[in-house]
Design a protein around this motif. Structure first.
Motif, short mmCIF file in Angstrom:
data_model
loop_
_atom_site.label_atom_id
_atom_site.label_comp_id
_atom_site.label_asym_id
_atom_site.label_seq_id
_atom_site.Cartn_x
_atom_site.Cartn_y
_atom_site.Cartn_z
N ALA A 12 0.82 -1.21 0.00
CA ALA A 12 0.00 0.00 0.00
C ALA A 12 0.85 1.26 0.00
O ALA A 12 0.54 2.23 -0.70
N ARG A 16 0.92 4.43 -2.58
CA ARG A 16 0.68 5.82 -2.15
C ARG A 16 1.77 6.73 -2.71
O ARG A 16 1.48 7.83 -3.18
N GLU A 29 -7.94 -0.81 -0.32
CA GLU A 29 -7.12 -1.38 0.75
C GLU A 29 -7.42 -2.86 0.92
O GLU A 29 -8.58 -3.27 0.97
N ASP A 33 -1.39 -4.93 4.72
CA ASP A 33 -0.79 -3.69 4.21
C ASP A 33 -0.55 -3.71 2.70
O ASP A 33 0.36 -3.04 2.19
N ALA A 35 -2.42 -3.17 -1.23
CA ALA A 35 -3.51 -2.42 -1.86
C ALA A 35 -3.67 -2.90 -3.30
O ALA A 35 -2.76 -3.50 -3.88
N GLY A 165 -12.55 1.72 -3.01
CA GLY A 165 -11.48 2.69 -2.81
C GLY A 165 -11.99 4.10 -2.54
O GLY A 165 -11.46 4.79 -1.67
N ARG A 168 -13.01 4.51 0.84
CA ARG A 168 -11.88 4.25 1.75
C ARG A 168 -12.17 3.08 2.69
O ARG A 168 -11.85 3.13 3.88
N SER A 170 -11.67 -0.84 3.94
CA SER A 170 -10.59 -1.81 3.99
C SER A 170 -11.21 -3.20 3.99
O SER A 170 -12.40 -3.36 4.26
#
Length: 185
Positions: A12, A16, A29, A33, A35, A165, A168, A170
């Motif tokens: 992830a 970013r 997500e 960790d 993505a 996404g 947001r 997860s």
């Protein structure tokens, strides 16, 4: 129920850093960790300067992906992989028929694949997407395989991952909903 996936999966934080300035990069997500970056025509245009090209022939070991990975897109994935492994994953299923394909870049070069399978009659860990995810560093857990361990089963298509996404969410969010639902029963 059908399933469609065309995405890049990586750490992830790597995503970013690499996609911060992109207008059409929507990250979903996952667990551990990781993505998922859904591949859309708008994103391909933004990344490469050209509209995507799609294969017209049947998927096969010689033609594993529906999306034609242009030299510019391959170069971009290789560049991103200098910061950590990056996998391009594709799957399409409907009515029990379909395929999955995957390739992994690491250290600036293609390190594995592409691999294709439309029978999935080998052990699950040998399927293309699971093999690629293992190469990314996905750790075994309570789920049946790396695909489910990361939460790739949570959305059924690119539109679902884009909504995931944008909201947001997860993968853990869905687990928490299930736990709450089970408690409330």
């Amino acid at each position: 129920m059908s399933y469609q996936l065309s995405a890049v999966v990586a750490d992830a934080e790597l995503f970013r850093e690499q996609t911060a300035e992109l207008d059409h990069a929507i990250l979903g997500e996952l667990r551990q960790d990781f993505a998922l970056l859904p591949i859309t025509p708008q994103l391909v245009l933004e990344l490469t300067g050209s509209l995507p090209d799609f294969a017209t022939d049947e998927r096969s070991a010689e033609h594993p992906f529906g999306l034609v990975l242009s030299p510019t897109l391959i170069e971009l994935l290789a560049r991103w992989s200098q910061s950590g492994p990056v996998a391009y994953l594709e799957a399409e299923f409907g009515g029990g028929v379909g395929y999955q394909s995957a390739a992994v870049w690491l250290g600036g070069a293609l390190s594995w694949g592409p691999r294709f399978d439309d029978e999935l009659d080998t052990p699950r860990e040998q399927w293309p997407i699971n093999s690629a995810l293992t190469r990314l560093g996905v750790e075994p857990g309570t789920w049946i395989d790396p695909f489910a361990e990361l939460g790739l089963h949570l959305e059924r298509n690119t539109d679902g991952w884009l909504a995931h996404g944008r909201r947001r969410l997860s993968a853990d969010y869905w687990d928490e909903l299930v736990e709450q639902w089970e408690q409330d029963r």
